[in-house]
Design a protein around this motif. Sequence first.
Motif, PDB file in Angstrom:
ATOM      1  N   UNK A 125      42.611  40.339  53.412  1.00 55.59           N
ATOM      2  CA  UNK A 125      42.607  41.318  52.494  1.00 55.59           C
ATOM      3  C   UNK A 125      43.717  41.617  51.550  1.00 55.59           C
ATOM      4  N   UNK A 126      44.847  41.120  51.842  1.00 53.35           N
ATOM      5  CA  UNK A 126      45.749  40.871  50.878  1.00 53.35           C
ATOM      6  C   UNK A 126      45.455  40.036  49.620  1.00 53.35           C
ATOM      7  N   UNK A 127      44.868  39.011  49.928  1.00 49.37           N
ATOM      8  CA  UNK A 127      44.368  38.226  48.653  1.00 49.37           C
ATOM      9  C   UNK A 127      43.371  38.826  48.039  1.00 49.37           C
ATOM     10  N   UNK A 128      42.355  39.467  48.505  1.00 52.65           N
ATOM     11  CA  UNK A 128      41.357  40.401  47.843  1.00 52.65           C
ATOM     12  C   UNK A 128      42.018  41.315  47.156  1.00 52.65           C
ATOM     13  N   UNK A 129      42.989  41.891  47.600  1.00 50.58           N
ATOM     14  CA  UNK A 129      43.763  43.068  46.789  1.00 50.58           C
ATOM     15  C   UNK A 129      44.369  42.453  45.642  1.00 50.58           C
ATOM     16  N   UNK A 130      44.940  41.720  45.785  1.00 51.13           N
ATOM     17  CA  UNK A 130      45.780  41.003  44.813  1.00 51.13           C
ATOM     18  C   UNK A 130      44.910  40.424  43.439  1.00 51.13           C
ATOM     19  N   UNK A 139      44.493  41.874  39.710  1.00 51.05           N
ATOM     20  CA  UNK A 139      44.422  40.982  38.504  1.00 51.05           C
ATOM     21  C   UNK A 139      43.465  41.144  37.755  1.00 51.05           C
ATOM     22  N   UNK A 140      42.333  41.290  38.287  1.00 50.43           N
ATOM     23  CA  UNK A 140      41.096  41.670  37.625  1.00 50.43           C
ATOM     24  C   UNK A 140      41.118  43.054  36.813  1.00 50.43           C
ATOM     25  N   UNK A 141      41.609  43.852  37.294  1.00 47.93           N
ATOM     26  CA  UNK A 141      41.777  45.144  36.654  1.00 47.93           C
ATOM     27  C   UNK A 141      42.785  44.859  35.544  1.00 47.93           C
ATOM     28  N   UNK A 142      43.695  44.290  35.773  1.00 45.93           N
ATOM     29  CA  UNK A 142      44.869  44.096  34.678  1.00 45.93           C
ATOM     30  C   UNK A 142      44.447  43.329  33.547  1.00 45.93           C
ATOM     31  N   UNK A 143      43.405  42.346  33.606  1.00 50.24           N
ATOM     32  CA  UNK A 143      42.922  41.443  32.739  1.00 50.24           C
ATOM     33  C   UNK A 143      41.916  42.349  31.966  1.00 50.24           C
ATOM     34  N   UNK A 144      41.292  43.048  32.376  1.00 41.44           N
ATOM     35  CA  UNK A 144      40.318  44.006  31.770  1.00 41.44           C
ATOM     36  C   UNK A 144      41.234  45.060  31.082  1.00 41.44           C
TER      37      UNK A 144
END
Length: 97
Positions: free
Chosen positions: A65-70, A74-79
Motif C-alpha cells: 500500500x505504501x508503494x501504491x501511495x507513492x 508521483x503521478x499527481x506530481x507529474x500531472x
Amino acid sequence: MDMMYYVVFLFMAFSGLFIFCSMRKHLLLTLLSLEFLVLSLYFLFFLFLTFFSLSYYFILVFLTFAVCEGAMGLGILVTIIRCHGNDNVSSLSILGW
C-alpha cells in the motif's frame, strides 16, 4: 533497549508531522514528508510485530500500500508539473482542474 526504539519512532513521527505542516509551499516536499511518515509507521509495525512474535506478512501488505501511495503521489506530481509548469501549491486552484 526497547524504550530507545520508541523514542526514535516518536522523533521520526513528530519530525515528519512538523515537516508536513510547515512545508506547504511545494507538493514534492509534502510528498517526501508523507513518505517519511510511512517509513516511521513501518518502523512501528516492525517493532510491534517483533515484540509480540507475530508473523511479518502484514508488513508486506503495508509496504504494498505504501508503494501504491507513492506511485499515485508521483503521478499527481507529474500531472501538475505538466499542466502548470511548477509544483507550487499556491498556484493551484480547484477551478483550474
